[in-house]
Design a protein around this motif. Structure first.
Motif, PDB file in Angstrom:
ATOM      1  N   ARG A   1      14.612  12.220   1.628  1.00  0.00           N
ATOM      2  CA  ARG A   1      14.690  13.537   2.250  1.00  0.00           C
ATOM      3  C   ARG A   1      13.678  14.536   1.705  1.00  0.00           C
ATOM      4  N   VAL A   2      13.241  14.351   0.463  1.00  0.00           N
ATOM      5  CA  VAL A   2      12.350  15.324  -0.155  1.00  0.00           C
ATOM      6  C   VAL A   2      10.958  14.750  -0.381  1.00  0.00           C
ATOM      7  N   THR A   3      10.884  13.640  -1.118  1.00  0.00           N
ATOM      8  CA  THR A   3       9.583  13.123  -1.526  1.00  0.00           C
ATOM      9  C   THR A   3       8.820  12.518  -0.360  1.00  0.00           C
ATOM     10  N   LEU A   4       9.502  11.723   0.448  1.00  0.00           N
ATOM     11  CA  LEU A   4       8.816  11.032   1.535  1.00  0.00           C
ATOM     12  C   LEU A   4       8.208  11.986   2.560  1.00  0.00           C
ATOM     13  N   PRO A   5       8.922  13.043   3.003  1.00  0.00           N
ATOM     14  CA  PRO A   5       8.258  13.983   3.933  1.00  0.00           C
ATOM     15  C   PRO A   5       7.052  14.677   3.325  1.00  0.00           C
ATOM     16  N   LEU A   6       7.122  15.015   2.026  1.00  0.00           N
ATOM     17  CA  LEU A   6       5.982  15.664   1.392  1.00  0.00           C
ATOM     18  C   LEU A   6       4.807  14.704   1.219  1.00  0.00           C
ATOM     19  N   ALA A   7       5.107  13.423   1.094  1.00  0.00           N
ATOM     20  CA  ALA A   7       4.058  12.415   0.937  1.00  0.00           C
ATOM     21  C   ALA A   7       3.615  11.823   2.267  1.00  0.00           C
ATOM     22  N   LEU A   8       4.008  12.468   3.377  1.00  0.00           N
ATOM     23  CA  LEU A   8       3.681  11.928   4.694  1.00  0.00           C
ATOM     24  C   LEU A   8       2.177  11.776   4.935  1.00  0.00           C
ATOM     25  N   PRO A   9       1.322  12.719   4.503  1.00  0.00           N
ATOM     26  CA  PRO A   9      -0.121  12.481   4.682  1.00  0.00           C
ATOM     27  C   PRO A   9      -0.602  11.206   3.994  1.00  0.00           C
ATOM     28  N   GLY A  10      -0.072  10.903   2.811  1.00  0.00           N
ATOM     29  CA  GLY A  10      -0.442   9.653   2.148  1.00  0.00           C
ATOM     30  C   GLY A  10       0.070   8.438   2.889  1.00  0.00           C
ATOM     31  N   VAL A  11       1.282   8.536   3.445  1.00  0.00           N
ATOM     32  CA  VAL A  11       1.837   7.430   4.226  1.00  0.00           C
ATOM     33  C   VAL A  11       0.998   7.184   5.461  1.00  0.00           C
ATOM     34  N   VAL A  12       0.598   8.269   6.133  1.00  0.00           N
ATOM     35  CA  VAL A  12      -0.246   8.136   7.327  1.00  0.00           C
ATOM     36  C   VAL A  12      -1.587   7.526   6.965  1.00  0.00           C
ATOM     37  N   THR A  13      -2.148   7.919   5.832  1.00  0.00           N
ATOM     38  CA  THR A  13      -3.420   7.334   5.390  1.00  0.00           C
ATOM     39  C   THR A  13      -3.281   5.833   5.158  1.00  0.00           C
ATOM     40  N   ALA A  14      -2.193   5.432   4.493  1.00  0.00           N
ATOM     41  CA  ALA A  14      -1.970   4.001   4.256  1.00  0.00           C
ATOM     42  C   ALA A  14      -1.761   3.243   5.558  1.00  0.00           C
TER      43      ALA A  14
ATOM     44  N   LEU B   1       3.828  -2.706   8.613  1.00  0.00           N
ATOM     45  CA  LEU B   1       5.231  -2.522   8.256  1.00  0.00           C
ATOM     46  C   LEU B   1       5.564  -3.180   6.920  1.00  0.00           C
ATOM     47  N   LEU B   2       5.055  -4.377   6.696  1.00  0.00           N
ATOM     48  CA  LEU B   2       5.317  -5.078   5.440  1.00  0.00           C
ATOM     49  C   LEU B   2       4.697  -4.342   4.257  1.00  0.00           C
ATOM     50  N   VAL B   3       3.498  -3.810   4.441  1.00  0.00           N
ATOM     51  CA  VAL B   3       2.843  -3.062   3.373  1.00  0.00           C
ATOM     52  C   VAL B   3       3.642  -1.819   3.011  1.00  0.00           C
ATOM     53  N   LEU B   4       4.142  -1.096   4.006  1.00  0.00           N
ATOM     54  CA  LEU B   4       4.931   0.101   3.725  1.00  0.00           C
ATOM     55  C   LEU B   4       6.245  -0.237   3.025  1.00  0.00           C
ATOM     56  N   LEU B   5       6.895  -1.307   3.441  1.00  0.00           N
ATOM     57  CA  LEU B   5       8.159  -1.687   2.827  1.00  0.00           C
ATOM     58  C   LEU B   5       7.990  -2.051   1.354  1.00  0.00           C
ATOM     59  N   VAL B   6       6.851  -2.600   0.986  1.00  0.00           N
ATOM     60  CA  VAL B   6       6.611  -2.987  -0.402  1.00  0.00           C
ATOM     61  C   VAL B   6       5.939  -1.872  -1.197  1.00  0.00           C
ATOM     62  N   ALA B   7       4.992  -1.169  -0.566  1.00  0.00           N
ATOM     63  CA  ALA B   7       4.188  -0.184  -1.300  1.00  0.00           C
ATOM     64  C   ALA B   7       4.969   1.078  -1.619  1.00  0.00           C
TER      65      ALA B   7
ATOM     66  N   ALA C   1      -1.238  -8.786   2.177  1.00  0.00           N
ATOM     67  CA  ALA C   1      -1.592  -8.985   0.771  1.00  0.00           C
ATOM     68  C   ALA C   1      -2.899  -8.291   0.405  1.00  0.00           C
ATOM     69  N   PHE C   2      -3.876  -8.316   1.289  1.00  0.00           N
ATOM     70  CA  PHE C   2      -5.173  -7.716   0.982  1.00  0.00           C
ATOM     71  C   PHE C   2      -5.184  -6.194   1.148  1.00  0.00           C
ATOM     72  N   ASN C   3      -4.177  -5.630   1.800  1.00  0.00           N
ATOM     73  CA  ASN C   3      -4.116  -4.177   1.975  1.00  0.00           C
ATOM     74  C   ASN C   3      -3.048  -3.522   1.113  1.00  0.00           C
ATOM     75  N   LEU C   4      -2.257  -4.316   0.424  1.00  0.00           N
ATOM     76  CA  LEU C   4      -1.158  -3.763  -0.358  1.00  0.00           C
ATOM     77  C   LEU C   4      -1.649  -2.934  -1.541  1.00  0.00           C
ATOM     78  N   ALA C   5      -2.697  -3.379  -2.199  1.00  0.00           N
ATOM     79  CA  ALA C   5      -3.173  -2.684  -3.398  1.00  0.00           C
ATOM     80  C   ALA C   5      -3.626  -1.258  -3.067  1.00  0.00           C
ATOM     81  N   PHE C   6      -4.373  -1.101  -1.990  1.00  0.00           N
ATOM     82  CA  PHE C   6      -4.836   0.235  -1.620  1.00  0.00           C
ATOM     83  C   PHE C   6      -3.667   1.141  -1.278  1.00  0.00           C
ATOM     84  N   ALA C   7      -2.671   0.608  -0.564  1.00  0.00           N
ATOM     85  CA  ALA C   7      -1.518   1.423  -0.188  1.00  0.00           C
ATOM     86  C   ALA C   7      -0.744   1.882  -1.417  1.00  0.00           C
TER      87      ALA C   7
END
Length: 293
Positions: free
Chosen positions: A203-216, A100-106, A165-171
């Motif tokens: 509403r637009v960018t985040l749903p289209l980037a959902l595969p990347g979010v799931v990967t992170a 959750l912290l990585v997503l909020l920052v990344a 901290a160690f996973n933030l860069a990849f995300a």
């Protein structure tokens, strides 16, 4: 008035049209056999783990592959006689909190990096990539001294901050690549209709980037779930250690409790399997989500 008569095809003597049989080529059979063989090779260690977890203590040294009796009490004993329940709770908090912290920052960092052309952008992305080259063990002593001075040892928040901290860069890197592939004209069209930039991103960018979010999410959660070195160093109390460290406690100086060790390992992989089963649908739906009508 003349009427047209429809002609019907004469019925087949063999009882109707025959279904076309699917012909299997030798290449298809070879590929299928190889796929099943690879699946068996990858699943064999997990099958051995489950069998050993159900093996009675007196049969641990038997050469027979399957035990004569299944000892289901091994799971009950390993749960009662150890801190496995608390270790599992700590790991769930650490993996979930770090994700959750990585997503909020990344997400904001990746969106700003993908959409804005500021000075030093390429250098920032290079630094993000370079940070992935540092192993956690190289910073182990410094992190231990820092958290010791802050009196944050044996704390769940310490493990959450460290894993994040160690996973933030990849995300940031993977989300920047996904957001950059989305045309900015879609956001501009949404903003013309009265949506703010933040609303267009949600509403637009985040749903289209959902595969990347799931990967992170998958990468961060699995990495935090399997982390061992930081958990072993930054926690010393058994009830505050993560699951990977708790499982290691079944390995003694002279003996190894194999049945309890593998029973705890089975418990450890169940949440990960559930995560993949739950998130697989979102990976497929995310490929078509967010389309503009």
């Amino acid at each position: 008035m003349a009427t047209a008569t429809a002609t019907r095809p004469a019925p087949r003597k063999d009882g109707g049209p025959k279904k076309a049989r699917r012909a299997f080529r030798p290449r298809t059979l070879v590929i299928t056999a190889c796929a099943w063989l690879l699946a068996a090779i990858f699943l064999a260690p997990y099958l051995e783990m489950v069998i050993t977890a159900l093996r009675p203590k007196e049969e641990l040294r038997d050469r027979t592959y399957l035990p004569q009796d299944l000892e289901w009490a091994n799971f009950v004993d390993v749960w009662k006689e150890s801190e496995l329940g608390q270790n599992l709770q700590v790991t769930l908090l650490v993996a979930g909190g770090a994700t959750l912290l990585v997503l909020l920052v990344a997400l904001p960092a990746a969106y700003y990096t993908a959409r804005m052309r500021y000075r030093g952008r390429k250098l920032f992305l290079l630094l993000v990539l370079v940070t992935q080259m540092f192993q956690p063990t190289a910073l182990l002593v410094g992190l231990y001294r820092e958290f010791h001075e802050l009196d944050m040892l044996n704390s769940v928040w310490t493990l959450i901050l460290t894993n994040a901290a160690f996973n933030l860069a990849f995300a940031v890197w993977i989300l920047t690549a996904y957001i950059s592939s989305i045309p900015p004209e879609l956001e501009e069209a949404a903003m013309v209709d009265g949506t703010s930039r933040f609303g267009a991103m949600i509403r637009v960018t985040l749903p289209l980037a959902l595969p990347g979010v799931v990967t992170a999410v998958i990468f961060t959660f699995i990495t935090s779930w399997n982390e061992f070195v930081m958990g072993l160093t930054l926690t010393t109390e058994p009830e505050k250690q993560p699951l990977t460290v708790g499982i290691n406690n079944f390995i003694g100086n002279y003996t190894v409790q194999w049945n309890y060790l593998f029973a705890a390992s089975v418990v450890a992989i169940v949440p990960v399997i559930v995560l993949f089963a739950f998130i697989e649908r979102h990976v497929v739906s995310g490929l078509t989500a967010g389309s503009v009508k």
